[in-house]
Every structure is written in C-alpha cells, then in structure tokens.
Design an enzyme around this catalytic site. Structure first.
Site: not given
Ligand code: PLP
Length: 364
Positions: A35, A130, A256, A304
């Site tokens: 992701k 969550r 800055y 920046m």
């Molecule tokens: N599984 C789920 C449902 C997640 O949301 C995430 C990441 O947030 C992971 C696995 C992977 O986590 P990590 O990057 O800490 O291994």
C-alpha cells in the site's frame, strides 16, 4: 545538469528482506504489503524483487490494477475491502481477495450478481478498534458470509496494535483465538513486528503474515531494535550533494529563524535537499547525516529546497561531496532511516511514504 538529488531503490535489499521475513515465519505464506505505493518505493519499481512473495496486500482498486498490469496472477488482498458496492464488480474482474470488516460490506455481497465467487478475509476487531467486527458479532458475520453463494472462501484475520511495544500481542491473540475457535479457513494476524518477534509461533504466524515495513528494511520496533539487529537492509537511499559551503565565525547563525549559532569557527555544507523533497522539516540540529560516508549532523532549520550540515568531521568535503540523507552511503556506510525519523519525532514509515515526486528515483 539536473539538481543533484536522487533516490535509489535497492532490489537486492528488498529480496533479502523478504527472505528474512520468510525465515522468521517458517511455512507461512507472505503478503508483501505494498500500500501507499509500496511505502513510497513505487509498486512498479519494487515489483521485480517482491514477486517472490505469495501475494500482495494493498489498499485500493487502482493499486490492484497496477499490480495486475505488471503481470501478477497470484493473490491480491484489499486490506480495507470495498469502499462502496460497485467496487465488487472490479474486485471479481481483477480476481481480488478482499477484507470484510463491517456489516454493510456483507449486504453488498449478498445483492451482488457475480460471475466469479469472492474470496474474503473476515476481520476481527481484537482490540485495535480501527476495523473489524467486535468479537460478539464475529460468528454471526461468518455465518452470514458462509450462506452466500457469492462467497466461496472465508479466511480470518486481525491486526495487532502493539506488536512493537510493551503491551504486546497476547491479549489480542486470546481474543482472536476465542472468536475464531472451530471456524474453518486460513488465518492472518502478523504485521512486521509480530512476524519478526513471534513468527516462530504457529498461532501468531498463522497461514499468512502481512509484513510491510520490514520488507522495506526499516525496523518495526525502533528504537528497541534497529534494522541491523533484525538483519534488515535499507531498500531506499536518499542522497544529494553539497551545492555550497559557508565558513562561519563564532556568533554566526544558519538558516531561517537563526536556530543554530556557531560557538567556534566552523564549515557548513549546504545540501540540495529540503522538505519539498520529503525530508522532514521537523528534523532539527543534531539529526544524523553522512557526508562522504562520515556521520555528521544537520544544523539549523530544514528549508524547502536545502538543508545545512556541520562539516567539522569531514574537512575534505566541498561542493559536490556526496550526502546521504538515509540509506546506503559510500564505502559500505549505512544511515538507518529510523535514526533520522527519530530525530524528527516520527517513524521510518512516514519518511519513506513522503518521498517527493520531484526526486528522480532509480532502481538499482
Ligand atoms: N496489515 C495491515 C492490516 C496493515 O494495516 C498494515 C500496515 O499498517 C500491515 C499489515 C503492515 O504493517 P507493518 O508495515 O508494520 O508490517
């Protein structure tokens, strides 16, 4: 001449880290979590190394389409499932596995006219609060799903909130065990921290582990353990060059807000990297950085497009010298992204994901 900054994505490190994760969870299959564009590394860039995984776990249909476009025919898991009912169509066309974490997603499945049955991961909220069904509603959700002709495989999952910390995983593990007892289907529980720390336990590794950050070579439980303690290698290097050098006298300030004041004569290097490149603006004086492979410190505020570093440990350094912001430096030197993140009050995850588009990125 382009601005002297670039990021490198190390395929050998990705491949190594994936092997490392596999070794930590023997016999489990591995979802490589890609992701957020493979945690900033780029799905397409990382793919040649990560296709050794058993599946790809990601967030949305657009990312799934990209993975399919690369030729991947194996499992893909949508970690948050469908966001609306019409996503189911593409889900089945792309042959995706998807998480079901709330009742409405079951309603969508129940009314979906599909040609291909769906494979779902039913998610239990074991304490993270969550996503997921509460323990008391989990079996009813499973029963509903198992009665649908649209669904042909139900796996079970949960997510740990403290696998990297003091609270640990035992309380959530117990909730998962109780809620899933006797239910058929594959199990998936462990992120990177749980995989590296407890992957030798069959009840933790289950059938699928879901490592993200470890695959990219950052430690899931820094500062308790560094990436090297887990034998992980950084998969991303951010490096730039010095574009100017300033000689400071006692009392002179830098940048800055004049937040750094020289107490003695010293040389300052100006680096072609700033917060618009993804370097954290909250990194202040003292944040580690490598100049020509030698560790030194950032001084003053990050701008920046530039930041400034203390050249005292590297008197030979001048315009054109190589500066490693994180990752692999020259002559085998390494600057863990976690060290930089900590100095900026954040985590390696955020720095990787924030690498800016304007930084030319090369696969090596
Ligand atoms: N599984 C789920 C449902 C997640 O949301 C995430 C990441 O947030 C992971 C696995 C992977 O986590 P990590 O990057 O800490 O291994």
């Amino acid at each position: 001449m382009p601005r002297p900054i670039e990021a490198l994505i190390h395929l050998d490190a990705l491949a190594h880290n994936l092997r490392r994760v596999r070794a930590a969870a023997p016999d489990a299959k591995v979802w490589a979590v890609v992701k957020a564009d493979a945690y900033g590394h780029g799905i397409e860039r990382a793919y040649p190394a990560l296709q050794a995984a058993d599946g790809f776990a990601l967030l949305d249909l657009a990312e799934a389409e990209r993975v399919r476009a690369l030729g991947w025919r194996g499992p893909i898991l949508l970690l948050e499932g469908c966001f609306e009912s019409r996503d189911l169509e593409l889900c089945s066309r792309l042959n995706l596995w998807h998480v079901v974490h709330r009742e409405e997603q079951i309603d969508w499945l129940a009314t979906h006219k599909t040609t291909w049955p769906h494979r779902v991961f039913l998610k239990l909220n074991s304490g993270m609060n969550r996503l997921g069904f509460p323990p008391a509603a989990f079996r009813a959700a499973w029963m509903r799903l198992s009665g649908l002709t649209q669904v042909d495989e139900i796996s079970l999952m949960t997510h740990f909130s403290d696998a990297d910390g003091e609270r640990g995983i035992e309380h959530q593990l117990a909730v998962f065990r109780q809620a899933t007892e006797g239910l058929p289907g594959e199990r998936s529980l462990a992120n990177s921290a749980a995989t590296l720390r407890h992957g030798s336990r069959a009840d933790v590794r289950g059938d699928w582990v879901r490592p993200g950050i470890a695959v990219y070579g950052s430690s899931p439980d820094h500062p308790e353990h560094g990436a090297a303690d887990w034998s992980l290698q950084p998969a991303m290097t951010l490096r730039a060059r010095l574009i100017a050098v300033q000689q400071l006298q006692p009392g002179d300030t830098v940048g800055y807000g004049s937040t750094f004041r020289a107490e003695a004569p010293m040389r300052i290097g100006v680096v072609a990297c700033g917060y618009a490149d993804g370097y954290p603006r909250h990194a202040g004086t003292g944040t580690p950085v490598l100049v020509d492979g030698t560790r030194t410190r950032l001084v003053g505020r990050v701008s920046m497009d530039m930041l400034t570093v203390d050249l005292t440990p590297t008197p030979q350094a001048g315009v054109g010298s190589e500066v490693t912001l994180w990752g692999r430096g020259p002559q085998g030197a390494v600057l863990p992204i976690d060290d930089v993140a900590r100095a900026a009050g954040t985590v390696g995850y955020e720095l990787m994901c924030a690498l800016a588009r304007r930084v030319p990125t090369h696969v090596v």
